[in-house]
Write a protein that holds these residues in place. Structure first.
Motif, PDB file in Angstrom:
ATOM      1  N   THR A 500       0.814  -1.219   0.000  1.00 51.94           N
ATOM      2  CA  THR A 500       0.000   0.000   0.000  1.00 51.94           C
ATOM      3  C   THR A 500       0.844   1.265   0.000  1.00 51.94           C
ATOM      4  OG1 THR A 500      -0.241  -0.045   2.422  1.00 51.94           O
ATOM      5  CG2 THR A 500      -1.960  -1.134   1.115  1.00 51.94           C
ATOM      6  N   VAL A 501       2.143   1.163   0.263  1.00 52.67           N
ATOM      7  CA  VAL A 501       3.017   2.338   0.123  1.00 52.67           C
ATOM      8  C   VAL A 501       2.962   2.849  -1.309  1.00 52.67           C
ATOM      9  CG1 VAL A 501       5.427   3.115   0.101  1.00 52.67           C
ATOM     10  CG2 VAL A 501       4.556   1.769   2.031  1.00 52.67           C
ATOM     11  N   HIS A 502       3.025   1.939  -2.256  1.00 54.23           N
ATOM     12  CA  HIS A 502       3.024   2.328  -3.662  1.00 54.23           C
ATOM     13  C   HIS A 502       1.661   2.877  -4.085  1.00 54.23           C
ATOM     14  CE1 HIS A 502       6.911   0.364  -3.851  1.00 54.23           C
ATOM     15  NE2 HIS A 502       6.364  -0.643  -3.192  1.00 54.23           N
ATOM     16  N   GLU A 503       0.608   2.325  -3.520  1.00 46.88           N
ATOM     17  CA  GLU A 503      -0.729   2.859  -3.806  1.00 46.88           C
ATOM     18  C   GLU A 503      -0.881   4.253  -3.194  1.00 46.88           C
ATOM     19  OE1 GLU A 503      -2.847   1.340  -5.819  1.00 46.88           O
ATOM     20  OE2 GLU A 503      -1.451  -0.354  -6.038  1.00 46.88           O
ATOM     21  N   ALA A 504      -0.339   4.452  -2.003  1.00 46.05           N
ATOM     22  CA  ALA A 504      -0.430   5.763  -1.352  1.00 46.05           C
ATOM     23  C   ALA A 504       0.365   6.814  -2.128  1.00 46.05           C
ATOM     24  CB  ALA A 504       0.072   5.663   0.085  1.00 46.05           C
ATOM     25  N   LEU A 505       1.530   6.426  -2.626  1.00 48.31           N
ATOM     26  CA  LEU A 505       2.315   7.372  -3.429  1.00 48.31           C
ATOM     27  C   LEU A 505       1.577   7.752  -4.708  1.00 48.31           C
ATOM     28  CD1 LEU A 505       5.890   5.856  -3.006  1.00 48.31           C
ATOM     29  CD2 LEU A 505       5.109   8.085  -2.163  1.00 48.31           C
ATOM     30  N   ALA A 506       0.941   6.775  -5.343  1.00 52.02           N
ATOM     31  CA  ALA A 506       0.187   7.065  -6.562  1.00 52.02           C
ATOM     32  C   ALA A 506      -1.006   7.963  -6.248  1.00 52.02           C
ATOM     33  CB  ALA A 506      -0.286   5.757  -7.198  1.00 52.02           C
ATOM     34  N   ALA A 507      -1.651   7.715  -5.122  1.00 51.67           N
ATOM     35  CA  ALA A 507      -2.773   8.557  -4.715  1.00 51.67           C
ATOM     36  C   ALA A 507      -2.306   9.982  -4.443  1.00 51.67           C
ATOM     37  CB  ALA A 507      -3.448   7.966  -3.484  1.00 51.67           C
ATOM     38  N   ALA A 508      -1.146  10.110  -3.803  1.00 53.84           N
ATOM     39  CA  ALA A 508      -0.606  11.436  -3.507  1.00 53.84           C
ATOM     40  C   ALA A 508      -0.302  12.214  -4.782  1.00 53.84           C
ATOM     41  CB  ALA A 508       0.652  11.298  -2.650  1.00 53.84           C
ATOM     42  N   GLU A 509       0.238  11.527  -5.784  1.00 52.03           N
ATOM     43  CA  GLU A 509       0.493  12.171  -7.068  1.00 52.03           C
ATOM     44  C   GLU A 509      -0.810  12.675  -7.694  1.00 52.03           C
ATOM     45  OE1 GLU A 509       3.201  12.876  -8.632  1.00 52.03           O
ATOM     46  OE2 GLU A 509       4.773  11.755  -7.603  1.00 52.03           O
ATOM     47  N   LEU A 510      -1.829  11.843  -7.637  1.00 48.16           N
ATOM     48  CA  LEU A 510      -3.119  12.212  -8.201  1.00 48.16           C
ATOM     49  C   LEU A 510      -3.719  13.412  -7.472  1.00 48.16           C
ATOM     50  CD1 LEU A 510      -5.407  11.535 -10.176  1.00 48.16           C
ATOM     51  CD2 LEU A 510      -6.273   9.897  -8.492  1.00 48.16           C
ATOM     52  N   LEU A 511      -3.650  13.390  -6.138  1.00 47.05           N
ATOM     53  CA  LEU A 511      -4.205  14.485  -5.349  1.00 47.05           C
ATOM     54  C   LEU A 511      -3.430  15.783  -5.563  1.00 47.05           C
ATOM     55  CD1 LEU A 511      -4.875  12.428  -2.104  1.00 47.05           C
ATOM     56  CD2 LEU A 511      -6.629  13.468  -3.556  1.00 47.05           C
ATOM     57  N   GLU A 512      -2.141  15.662  -5.781  1.00 52.15           N
ATOM     58  CA  GLU A 512      -1.305  16.846  -6.006  1.00 52.15           C
ATOM     59  C   GLU A 512      -1.790  17.612  -7.233  1.00 52.15           C
ATOM     60  OE1 GLU A 512       1.690  19.554  -5.186  1.00 52.15           O
ATOM     61  OE2 GLU A 512       1.187  17.775  -3.990  1.00 52.15           O
ATOM     62  N   THR A 513      -2.193  16.873  -8.271  1.00 53.64           N
ATOM     63  CA  THR A 513      -2.681  17.542  -9.471  1.00 53.64           C
ATOM     64  C   THR A 513      -4.008  18.258  -9.235  1.00 53.64           C
ATOM     65  OG1 THR A 513      -3.898  15.586 -10.250  1.00 53.64           O
ATOM     66  CG2 THR A 513      -1.578  15.763 -10.876  1.00 53.64           C
ATOM     67  N   GLU A 514      -4.673  17.891  -8.147  1.00 51.06           N
ATOM     68  CA  GLU A 514      -5.955  18.497  -7.811  1.00 51.06           C
ATOM     69  C   GLU A 514      -5.802  19.588  -6.750  1.00 51.06           C
ATOM     70  OE1 GLU A 514      -8.601  15.348  -6.683  1.00 51.06           O
ATOM     71  OE2 GLU A 514      -8.080  14.119  -8.432  1.00 51.06           O
ATOM     72  N   GLY A 515      -4.551  19.893  -6.408  1.00 46.89           N
ATOM     73  CA  GLY A 515      -4.312  20.926  -5.417  1.00 46.89           C
ATOM     74  C   GLY A 515      -4.512  20.475  -3.986  1.00 46.89           C
ATOM     75  N   ILE A 516      -4.387  19.186  -3.745  1.00 46.43           N
ATOM     76  CA  ILE A 516      -4.525  18.646  -2.385  1.00 46.43           C
ATOM     77  C   ILE A 516      -3.202  17.979  -1.999  1.00 46.43           C
ATOM     78  CG2 ILE A 516      -5.840  17.128  -0.847  1.00 46.43           C
ATOM     79  CD1 ILE A 516      -8.135  17.248  -2.864  1.00 46.43           C
TER      80      ILE A 516
END
Length: 615
Positions: A500-516
């Motif tokens: 889930t570390v890798h899933e969390a990193l991918a989620a963080a990248e996605l959220l970053e593009t949304e300004g979160i």
């Protein structure tokens, strides 16, 4: 000692067992009395042991598998001059070394804790394997069992393994006294029933009268002269032997005698016979040097490699650097990757087949002999051996357990193969260390550190490939974590481990593009947990979201919560975990269905941020 002297010593052991239980007001004197003749002959004529040097490599090993008969063991120690009579009478009292069931934490002559029936023989098999294949010292392993515990499946796992390995340095003495805790045992005095079972596993069987010291002596001699097979001595005995009013009587298990004074008088009174236990021959341990240089495998950042592969590679490298490392597996070495160790160090590799209780027991026995064992199987299957893990902690055994194929991320095999409860199981073990790496370099570093830790150590590996995110020089201290993303503007923190570390990193990248912006913590050390980093993240971001490929109960989320149990403010904590019963699906589908993939994490984060704005 003459036969008459042996009988006198046996009566003393009975008397002292009665006295110890009477002083404590509890205990198991009748179970001790049935085996007193067996213990007397063993101590006086066949055991080779230096009580002044319990670490002597040539000492025979003795395991009291029927650990409730501890008064007999302590009475024997007194007869050998290792204990005083005053200490004997502290049995079961607070602060006494003489606990209700023996443990090595209290007494140097006890190598493993006993009391959970069915464990002495499996652990004895591990010790016998060490003596025969690792140390190559001709000591004998003696295990005293009760007949009741032969109902345990672990006994027959051990019996088959000992027969298969031709452990002629192992002798099991079964005290067949017919009575269990609540009444007769399954086979009572039917020695043939037990004999047929042991013979089926290629054991040499000796049947004897357990109260005839000369017959016992002959049985022990026969065991010592038997080559190519382990020996079991089936001794017909009477529970409560020596006191007419309690012999072979039900309802007295686990109780001091109703009239201890008259019983002691009937047994001949208090004595102070001393037995000269034979010293072992000079011996030299063959443990290999530990001074080799450890060269862990190196990988390129971004390379895809499964942590189970990294485990096998690191274990093989550790075996090259350290000659005291041994590996054991439960017939899944091609999946756990212990096969890498087996190919490079076949003399220190032990195949335990599909017998997880024996797998862990062998590790405990080898650890007691000074080795550093790594025992591996699927994480789900280690649940079968949980009682052995629990008792290993009581023994203070230093064992390394590695569970592969953890979580729903294994994919199509389905829930029977998925370790989803293992983190909770191992976190609950006293003094344990629980680790869950996410990439190859982290796995290698943690495997190497485990060799230096105390107690039960557990590491969880994954089946599928994951990208390498750390360089080969990165350090991963036990009790630490890694902050993989952070900023002063972080709205919340994602806490993950393993896949889930890798899933969390991918989620963080996605959220970053949304300004979160979000913080991401790799909590590779699940126990002990990194309280400082978690508290800082809670202070900075106000909310922690744990993401784990494990059941909600007892895993990563609970480990994080433990960082805030000091009475201070507890942050908002949201836990994403496996709450459904999985079926067969691809790894990606499994993570999505469980709500722990990148998209699910991002969705949960958006909702939390929106709720925070509304508030």
């Amino acid at each position: 000692m003459t036969s008459s002297d042996l009988s006198t010593l046996a009566q003393q052991l009975r008397v002292d067992s009665v006295r110890a239980a009477a002083a404590a007001g509890s205990g198991h004197p009748t179970s001790s009395m049935s085996a007193a003749d067996l213990m007397a002959v063993l101590m006086a004529r066949h055991l080779h042991y230096d009580f002044d040097r319990p670490d002597h490599p040539g000492n025979d090993r003795f395991i009291l598998s029927k650990g409730h008969a501890s008064p007999l063991l302590y009475a024997a120690y007194k007869a050998a001059g290792a204990l005083t009579d005053d200490e004997l009478l502290t049995f079961r009292k607070e602060g006494s070394r003489l606990q209700g069931h023996p443990t090595p934490r209290a007494l140097p002559w006890v190598e493993v804790a006993t009391g959970s029936l069915g464990q002495g023989l499996p652990v004895g098999v591990g010790m016998a394997l060490s003596g025969k294949r690792l140390e190559r010292i001709p000591y004998r392993v003696w295990v005293l069992c009760g007949d009741s515990e032969l109902a345990e499946g672990s006994v027959w796992e051990a019996a088959e393994h000992a027969g298969y390995e031709h452990l002629d340095n192992l002798t099991v003495i079964v005290d067949v006294n017919r009575l269990g805790q609540r009444g007769p045992t399954r086979h009572e005095w039917n020695l043939k029933a037990y004999a047929d079972r042991f013979k089926a596993f290629d054991w040499h069987v000796v049947e004897t009268d357990g109260h005839d010291v000369d017959a016992i002596d002959r049985a022990f001699q026969e065991a010592g002269s038997t080559a190519g097979q382990p020996t079991v001595i089936l001794a017909r005995t009477l529970k409560g032997r020596g006191v007419a009013s309690i012999e072979n009587r039900e309802g007295l298990h686990g109780k001091p005698l109703p009239d201890a004074e008259s019983a002691i008088e009937e047994l001949g009174g208090v004595r102070d016979v001393r037995v000269e236990v034979r010293k072992p021959a000079a011996a030299r341990t063959l443990h290999a040097e530990r001074a080799g240089h450890l060269e862990l495998p190196r990988h390129e950042v971004g390379e895809d490699i499964a942590t189970r592969d990294a485990y096998g590679q690191a274990l093989a490298a550790l075996g090259t650097a350290r000659g005291d490392v041994v590996a054991l597996d439960g017939e899944v070495g091609d999946s756990t990757r212990t096969e890498y160790f087996a190919k490079e160090h076949p003399d220190r590799y032990f195949e335990c087949y599909i017998a997880e209780q024996q797998l862990v027991a062998s590790a405990v026995g080898m650890a007691a002999r000074g080795w550093v064992p790594y025992a591996s199987t699927f994480a789900a299957f280690l649940t079968r051996a949980h009682d052995f893990v629990r008792m290993a902690a009581i023994s203070g055994a230093g064992i390394n357990l590695v569970g592969s194929h953890a979580g729903v991320a294994i994919g199509e095999d389905g829930p029977s193969q998925m370790g989803l409860e293992d983190l909770a199981m191992f976190r609950a073990v006293h003094g344990s260390t629980v680790l869950y790496p996410c990439d190859a370099h982290q796995t290698g570093r943690l495997i190497a550190q485990m060799a230096e830790l105390d107690g039960v150590r557990y590491l969880r590996t994954s089946r599928g490939n994951t990208p390498v995110i750390y360089g080969p020089g990165e350090e991963f201290p036990i009790g630490g974590s890694k902050v993989l993303r952070s900023s002063d503007a972080d709205r919340l923190t994602l806490v993950a481990a393993g896949v889930t570390v890798h899933e969390a990193l991918a989620a963080a990248e996605l959220l970053e593009t949304e300004g979160i912006p979000v913080r991401v913590i790799d909590l590779y050390s699940v126990k002990p947990v990194d309280r400082r980093t978690l508290r800082e993240a809670a202070t900075r971001t106000g909310c922690l979201v744990t993401v784990e490929d494990h059941r909600e109960e007892g895993g990563l989320g609970d480990a994080v919560l433990d960082a805030f149990t000091d009475g201070g403010p507890v942050p908002r904590l949201v836990r994403l975990a496996v709450r459904t019963m999985p079926g067969s699906a691809s790894p990606e589908e499994q993570l999505r269905a469980a709500g722990i993939d990148a998209q699910s994490i991002a969705a949960a984060a958006r909702l939390l941020v929106e709720e925070g704005v509304v508030r």
